[in-house]
Design a protein around this motif. Sequence first.
Motif, PDB file in Angstrom:
ATOM      1  N   GLU A 121     -99.351  80.189 -20.048  1.00 23.45           N
ATOM      2  CA  GLU A 121     -99.038  78.847 -19.551  1.00 23.45           C
ATOM      3  C   GLU A 121     -97.531  78.773 -19.398  1.00 23.45           C
ATOM      4  OE1 GLU A 121     -99.746  75.205 -18.042  1.00 23.45           O
ATOM      5  OE2 GLU A 121    -101.348  76.495 -18.803  1.00 23.45           O
ATOM      6  N   PRO A 122     -97.023  78.684 -18.165  1.00 19.96           N
ATOM      7  CA  PRO A 122     -95.565  78.661 -18.001  1.00 19.96           C
ATOM      8  C   PRO A 122     -94.929  77.466 -18.715  1.00 19.96           C
ATOM      9  CG  PRO A 122     -96.669  78.882 -15.880  1.00 19.96           C
ATOM     10  CD  PRO A 122     -97.724  78.579 -16.900  1.00 19.96           C
ATOM     11  N   PRO A 123     -93.807  77.717 -19.381  1.00 21.70           N
ATOM     12  CA  PRO A 123     -93.080  76.610 -20.005  1.00 21.70           C
ATOM     13  C   PRO A 123     -92.317  75.825 -18.941  1.00 21.70           C
ATOM     14  CG  PRO A 123     -91.883  78.643 -20.307  1.00 21.70           C
ATOM     15  CD  PRO A 123     -93.165  79.003 -19.593  1.00 21.70           C
ATOM     16  N   LEU A 124     -91.535  74.873 -19.357  1.00 21.54           N
ATOM     17  CA  LEU A 124     -90.672  74.160 -18.426  1.00 21.54           C
ATOM     18  C   LEU A 124     -89.600  75.109 -17.911  1.00 21.54           C
ATOM     19  CD1 LEU A 124     -90.031  70.816 -20.371  1.00 21.54           C
ATOM     20  CD2 LEU A 124     -91.668  71.227 -18.528  1.00 21.54           C
ATOM     21  N   HIS A 125     -89.253  74.978 -16.649  1.00 23.65           N
ATOM     22  CA  HIS A 125     -88.138  75.751 -16.119  1.00 23.65           C
ATOM     23  C   HIS A 125     -86.863  75.173 -16.737  1.00 23.65           C
ATOM     24  CE1 HIS A 125     -85.058  77.079 -13.300  1.00 23.65           C
ATOM     25  NE2 HIS A 125     -85.864  78.088 -13.024  1.00 23.65           N
ATOM     26  N   PRO A 126     -85.900  76.009 -17.142  1.00 21.53           N
ATOM     27  CA  PRO A 126     -84.696  75.509 -17.821  1.00 21.53           C
ATOM     28  C   PRO A 126     -83.877  74.497 -17.014  1.00 21.53           C
ATOM     29  CG  PRO A 126     -84.836  77.881 -18.027  1.00 21.53           C
ATOM     30  CD  PRO A 126     -85.923  77.463 -17.090  1.00 21.53           C
ATOM     31  N   LEU A 127     -83.920  74.574 -15.698  1.00 20.79           N
ATOM     32  CA  LEU A 127     -83.153  73.649 -14.858  1.00 20.79           C
ATOM     33  C   LEU A 127     -84.049  72.641 -14.150  1.00 20.79           C
ATOM     34  CD1 LEU A 127     -80.383  72.845 -13.667  1.00 20.79           C
ATOM     35  CD2 LEU A 127     -80.808  74.491 -11.834  1.00 20.79           C
ATOM     36  N   PHE A 128     -85.203  73.111 -13.648  1.00 12.64           N
ATOM     37  CA  PHE A 128     -86.049  72.277 -12.795  1.00 12.64           C
ATOM     38  C   PHE A 128     -87.159  71.542 -13.527  1.00 12.64           C
ATOM     39  CE2 PHE A 128     -85.050  75.953  -9.774  1.00 12.64           C
ATOM     40  CZ  PHE A 128     -83.865  75.381  -9.365  1.00 12.64           C
TER      41      PHE A 128
END
Length: 153
Positions: A121-128
């Motif tokens: 499950e991808p985490p939050l993108h650090p910028l987006f």
Amino acid sequence: MKNLSDQNDKAEILQRLQQLRPDSERRWGRMSAQQAVCHLSDAFRATMGERAAQAVSSKWLNRTVVKWIALQAPLRWPQGVKTRPEMDQEIGGTKPGEFARDVQTLERLIERFTQARKDFEPPLHPLFGVLSEREWLRWGYLHMDHHLRQFGL
């Protein structure tokens, strides 16, 4: 728009990656070809929750306007943007080993990242922030493209 979900786009990226050599000269930045390979692997590991990536910003502008420009606008990513310390091979990123093995590792990570049935499950993108699966696959293509262009590929 090119995207790693498209088999032709993915094949193009993998073919360009195969042209990269340990002594490929960079056109900008300070990463060597091998550091770029390890950097890309670290970035894919972070999207699969295998590496920590510190959030850069929680600003609304980055999570909306900048995200749209980076992923949707027909512009190339700018040169010279400083990478995160945890993804920088001279600071906290994975240190290069044997070039061919590092490239094979990156290829395996791309295959896993692009599988239809995800085992992560991808985490939050650090910028987006939150990205859809299609946005993640677009990001993956653009990130690969950016660093391959760094070496003229």
